[in-house]
Design a protein around this motif. Structure first.
Motif, mmCIF file in Angstrom:
data_model
loop_
_atom_site.group_PDB
_atom_site.id
_atom_site.type_symbol
_atom_site.label_atom_id
_atom_site.label_comp_id
_atom_site.label_asym_id
_atom_site.label_seq_id
_atom_site.Cartn_x
_atom_site.Cartn_y
_atom_site.Cartn_z
ATOM 1 N N ALA A 1 -21.420 -29.994 19.678
ATOM 2 C CA ALA A 1 -20.976 -29.237 20.569
ATOM 3 C C ALA A 1 -19.489 -29.906 20.978
ATOM 4 O O ALA A 1 -19.531 -31.094 21.039
ATOM 5 C CB ALA A 1 -21.816 -29.239 21.692
ATOM 6 N N SER A 2 -18.360 -28.957 21.154
ATOM 7 C CA SER A 2 -18.716 -27.567 21.140
ATOM 8 C C SER A 2 -17.648 -27.327 19.687
ATOM 9 O O SER A 2 -18.107 -26.092 19.142
ATOM 10 C CB SER A 2 -17.989 -27.077 22.076
ATOM 11 O OG SER A 2 -16.634 -27.091 22.364
ATOM 12 N N SER A 3 -16.872 -28.079 19.222
ATOM 13 C CA SER A 3 -15.841 -27.505 18.113
ATOM 14 C C SER A 3 -16.621 -27.142 16.906
ATOM 15 O O SER A 3 -15.985 -26.530 16.116
ATOM 16 C CB SER A 3 -14.804 -28.419 18.212
ATOM 17 O OG SER A 3 -14.111 -28.762 19.322
ATOM 18 N N VAL B 1 -12.784 -36.423 13.537
ATOM 19 C CA VAL B 1 -13.132 -37.785 13.761
ATOM 20 C C VAL B 1 -11.959 -38.597 14.307
ATOM 21 O O VAL B 1 -10.964 -38.703 13.294
ATOM 22 C CB VAL B 1 -14.002 -38.514 12.639
ATOM 23 C CG1 VAL B 1 -14.186 -39.939 12.982
ATOM 24 C CG2 VAL B 1 -15.278 -37.721 12.484
ATOM 25 N N TYR C 1 -1.730 -34.251 17.938
ATOM 26 C CA TYR C 1 -3.090 -33.610 18.113
ATOM 27 C C TYR C 1 -3.316 -32.707 16.921
ATOM 28 O O TYR C 1 -2.629 -32.119 16.506
ATOM 29 C CB TYR C 1 -3.024 -32.968 19.423
ATOM 30 C CG TYR C 1 -4.625 -32.526 20.083
ATOM 31 C CD1 TYR C 1 -5.085 -33.649 20.599
ATOM 32 C CD2 TYR C 1 -4.917 -31.489 20.036
ATOM 33 C CE1 TYR C 1 -6.487 -33.324 21.266
ATOM 34 C CE2 TYR C 1 -6.270 -30.931 20.555
ATOM 35 C CZ TYR C 1 -6.984 -32.017 21.350
ATOM 36 O OH TYR C 1 -8.316 -31.990 21.705
ATOM 37 N N GLY D 1 -16.820 -41.796 18.042
ATOM 38 C CA GLY D 1 -17.676 -41.967 18.990
ATOM 39 C C GLY D 1 -18.546 -40.901 19.322
ATOM 40 O O GLY D 1 -19.904 -40.688 19.238
ATOM 41 N N SER D 2 -17.633 -39.545 19.224
ATOM 42 C CA SER D 2 -18.614 -38.344 19.393
ATOM 43 C C SER D 2 -19.641 -38.043 18.302
ATOM 44 O O SER D 2 -20.733 -37.427 18.427
ATOM 45 C CB SER D 2 -17.374 -37.020 19.446
ATOM 46 O OG SER D 2 -16.524 -37.449 20.581
ATOM 47 N N ARG E 1 -10.001 -26.425 16.643
ATOM 48 C CA ARG E 1 -10.466 -24.956 17.228
ATOM 49 C C ARG E 1 -9.764 -23.690 16.755
ATOM 50 O O ARG E 1 -10.196 -22.706 16.986
ATOM 51 C CB ARG E 1 -10.530 -25.306 18.636
ATOM 52 C CG ARG E 1 -11.312 -26.408 19.087
ATOM 53 C CD ARG E 1 -11.025 -26.945 20.623
ATOM 54 N NE ARG E 1 -11.383 -28.242 20.840
ATOM 55 C CZ ARG E 1 -10.745 -29.336 20.318
ATOM 56 N NH1 ARG E 1 -9.639 -29.116 19.883
ATOM 57 N NH2 ARG E 1 -11.431 -30.560 20.412
ATOM 58 N N THR F 1 -11.886 -41.901 17.023
ATOM 59 C CA THR F 1 -12.646 -43.264 17.003
ATOM 60 C C THR F 1 -14.057 -43.086 16.307
ATOM 61 O O THR F 1 -14.720 -44.131 16.048
ATOM 62 C CB THR F 1 -13.030 -43.646 18.655
ATOM 63 O OG1 THR F 1 -13.854 -42.744 19.167
ATOM 64 C CG2 THR F 1 -11.522 -43.720 19.300
ATOM 65 N N VAL G 1 -10.399 -37.674 23.767
ATOM 66 C CA VAL G 1 -11.790 -38.072 24.648
ATOM 67 C C VAL G 1 -11.946 -39.515 24.752
ATOM 68 O O VAL G 1 -12.407 -39.954 25.827
ATOM 69 C CB VAL G 1 -12.904 -37.344 23.770
ATOM 70 C CG1 VAL G 1 -12.840 -37.757 22.311
ATOM 71 C CG2 VAL G 1 -14.005 -37.130 24.784
ATOM 72 N N SER G 2 -11.238 -40.243 23.734
ATOM 73 C CA SER G 2 -11.571 -41.713 23.823
ATOM 74 C C SER G 2 -10.861 -42.525 24.849
ATOM 75 O O SER G 2 -10.965 -43.755 25.222
ATOM 76 C CB SER G 2 -11.496 -42.393 22.474
ATOM 77 O OG SER G 2 -9.966 -42.045 22.038
ATOM 78 N N GLU H 1 -18.918 -31.944 11.897
ATOM 79 C CA GLU H 1 -18.204 -32.534 13.133
ATOM 80 C C GLU H 1 -16.568 -31.782 12.992
ATOM 81 O O GLU H 1 -16.498 -31.655 11.559
ATOM 82 C CB GLU H 1 -18.096 -33.857 13.172
ATOM 83 C CG GLU H 1 -16.961 -34.502 14.063
ATOM 84 C CD GLU H 1 -17.132 -33.918 15.799
ATOM 85 O OE1 GLU H 1 -16.937 -32.888 16.086
ATOM 86 O OE2 GLU H 1 -17.656 -34.795 16.589
ATOM 87 N N ASP H 2 -15.830 -31.316 13.791
ATOM 88 C CA ASP H 2 -14.658 -30.744 13.307
ATOM 89 C C ASP H 2 -13.669 -31.902 13.104
ATOM 90 O O ASP H 2 -12.801 -31.594 12.173
ATOM 91 C CB ASP H 2 -14.243 -29.763 14.358
ATOM 92 C CG ASP H 2 -13.495 -30.332 15.385
ATOM 93 O OD1 ASP H 2 -14.372 -31.161 16.136
ATOM 94 O OD2 ASP H 2 -12.352 -30.091 16.153
HETATM 95 O O1 LIG Z 1 -13.988 -39.539 17.326
HETATM 96 P P1 LIG Z 1 -13.714 -39.288 18.600
HETATM 97 O O2 LIG Z 1 -12.930 -40.342 19.120
HETATM 98 O O3 LIG Z 1 -15.058 -39.219 19.295
HETATM 99 O O4 LIG Z 1 -13.031 -38.069 18.797
HETATM 100 C C1 LIG Z 1 -13.164 -36.927 18.291
HETATM 101 C C2 LIG Z 1 -14.016 -35.544 19.155
HETATM 102 O O5 LIG Z 1 -13.133 -35.207 20.136
HETATM 103 C C3 LIG Z 1 -13.155 -33.695 20.112
HETATM 104 O O6 LIG Z 1 -14.224 -33.387 20.828
HETATM 105 P P2 LIG Z 1 -13.939 -32.791 22.368
HETATM 106 O O7 LIG Z 1 -14.585 -34.246 23.257
HETATM 107 O O8 LIG Z 1 -12.608 -32.738 22.535
HETATM 108 O O9 LIG Z 1 -14.743 -31.854 22.479
HETATM 109 P P3 LIG Z 1 -14.912 -30.200 22.231
HETATM 110 O O10 LIG Z 1 -15.326 -30.278 20.865
HETATM 111 O O11 LIG Z 1 -15.898 -29.609 22.907
HETATM 112 O O12 LIG Z 1 -13.675 -29.488 22.558
HETATM 113 C C4 LIG Z 1 -13.564 -33.580 18.676
HETATM 114 O O13 LIG Z 1 -14.048 -32.237 18.629
HETATM 115 C C5 LIG Z 1 -14.394 -34.496 18.221
HETATM 116 O O14 LIG Z 1 -15.830 -34.215 18.628
#
Ligand SMILES: O=P(O)(O)OC[C@H]1O[C@H](OP(=O)(O)OP(=O)(O)O)[C@H](O)[C@@H]1O
Ligand SMILES: O=C(O)c1cc(=O)[nH]c(=O)[nH]1
Length: 286
Positions: A140-142, A191, A104, A195-196, A108, A193, A96-97, A188-189
Motif C-alpha cells: 500500500a498504496s501505490s 524501490v 522523482y 525500506g518500504s 502512480r 532505500t 519517504v526515507s 512494489e511500484d
Molecule cells: O524504498 P523506499 O525508500 O522505502 O521508498 C520507496 C517507497 O516510497 C513510495 O511510497 P510512499 O511512502 O510515498 O507511499 P504510497 O505508495 O502510499 O504513495 C513508493 O511507493 C515506495 O513504496
C-alpha cells in the motif's frame, strides 16, 4: 505489427482476459510440439509484445538477457513519456526515507494510461508467473493496482500490505486473506532505500508466508537497497532501473545533458547530495 505468442499445455484453458485479446487478433497460426499447443498471433495493436502462458517456456524465453533489456528500455521510455519522472533541483523532492533528491519517479501516474499500464502489468505477470506463487501481494498504496491487475491476469488470490496495521475495525496489517504457509510474490511500484518493500516482505514472513520474490517497476539501484535484500535473503528484481532510464533519456534526448549529469551525481551518493547542495535530508516519514 507486433507478435503475440500464447502458449499453453494441451489441456490448459485460456483465461478470459487472454481470450479477449485472441478474439481481437488478426490471424492465429496453430502448431504443436506434442506436449504444447503453440499459437502465434499476429497482433496489430501497439504495446503488447508477447505473453507466455506456459511456465517452462516462459522461463527459458524470459530469462534471455536481451528480452529483459528490451523490456527495461521500453518501460523506462514509458516513465519518461508519461512524465512519471520529473526533475527539480531548485526545490528537491523529499523521499519517504527523508532523502532529498532532484528526481522523482511518480509511478502512480501510470494507472491513468490503459495501454502503458497493460504493458507494465503484463511484464509483471510474465515474471511473477515463473515463480508460481500461491498469492500476489501488493504494497500500500501505490502497488495495489498493479497487484490487482497481475492477480487477475494470473487468476491468483491477492492481498495488500498496509504500511501499518489499521487502528480500528479488524486492525489488520495484511488485507484480503490468510497467507500463513503459502507462497507469495510481493509487488512494489518503486524501490529507493528498499525500506518500504522490505517492511512488506517482513510483514508477509511474519504472517507465515514464504516470500518468493519482491518485484518493483523501478529501482534507483542503491547499494543500500540491494544489501538490505541480500541480508534478508529475499530475491528481488525490477522491470526497469535508474541506469536504463538515464541511458534511454540521453539517447532519445528526453532529459537535457546537464540534468542527466546532476541526477547521476545524486545517484552515486544520494545521502550526501542534499546537504552538499544546501538541502539537508530530513527525518524519515512515519
Ligand atoms: O524504498 P523506499 O525508500 O522505502 O521508498 C520507496 C517507497 O516510497 C513510495 O511510497 P510512499 O511512502 O510515498 O507511499 P504510497 O505508495 O502510499 O504513495 C513508493 O511507493 C515506495 O513504496
Ligand atoms: O523514496 C521515495 O519516497 C520515492 C521516490 C520516488 O522517486 N518516487 C516515489 O514515489 N517515492
Amino acid at each position: 505489427m507486433k507478435e503475440l505468442y500464447i502458449l499453453r499445455d494441451t489441456l490448459g484453458q485460456l483465461q478470459d482476459v487472454v481470450l479477449t485479446d485472441v478474439l481481437k487478433a488478426e490471424r492465429i497460426v496453430k502448431s504443436s510440439n506434442g506436449r504444447l499447443t503453440f499459437e502465434k498471433i499476429l497482433w496489430l495493436n501497439d504495446g503488447l509484445d508477447c505473453i507466455f502462458y506456459e511456465r517452462e517456456l516462459a522461463q527459458s524465453q524470459l530469462g534471455r538477457p536481451q528480452d529483459r533489456t528490451r523490456q527495461a528500455r521500453e518501460i523506462a521510455q514509458i516513465l519518461l513519456e508519461k512524465e512519471a519522472v520529473t526533475i527539480n533541483a531548485d526545490e528537491p523532492y523529499i523521499y519517504v526515507s527523508g532523502l532529498r533528491s532532484p528526481i522523482y519517479c511518480d509511478n502512480r501516474r501510470l494507472i491513468f494510461f490503459p495501454n502503458e499500464r497493460r504493458i507494465i502489468s503484463h511484464a509483471f505477470a510474465e515474471r511473477v508467473r515463473s515463480f508460481s506463487p500461491d498469492v500476489i501481494a501488493g504494497t500500500a498504496s501505490s502497488a495495489i493496482p498493479w497487484a490487482t491487475w497481475v492477480a487477475a491476469l494470473l487468476n491468483r488470490p491477492m492481498v495488500y500490505i498496509r504500511k501499518a496495521s489499521k487502528e480500528y475495525g479488524q486492525r489488520r496489517l495484511i488485507e484480503g486473506g490468510d497467507i500463513r504457509g503459502i507462497s507469495v510474490v510481493v509487488l512494489e511500484d518503486l524501490v529507493s532505500t528498499g525500506g518500504s518493500s522490505l517492511n512488506a516482505v517482513n510483514a508477509c514472513r511474519e504472517a507465515g508466508a514464504n516470500v518468493l520474490s519482491m518485484m518493483a517497476i523501478f529501482t534507483y539501484e542503491f547499494q543500500e537497497a540491494a544489501q538490505k535484500f541480500r541480508d534478508a535473503r529475499c530475491h528481488t528484481e525490477a522491470l526497469t532501473n535508474f541506469s536504463t532510464l538515464v541511458q534511454v533519456a540521453a539517447e532519445k534526448q528526453m532529459i537535457r545533458s546537464e540534468k542527466i549529469t546532476m541526477i547521476q551525481e545524486w545517484n552515486t551518493n544520494p545521502q550526501q547530495w542534499g546537504p552538499r547542495h544546501g538541502f539537508p535530508n530530513v527525518s524519515p516519514m512515519s
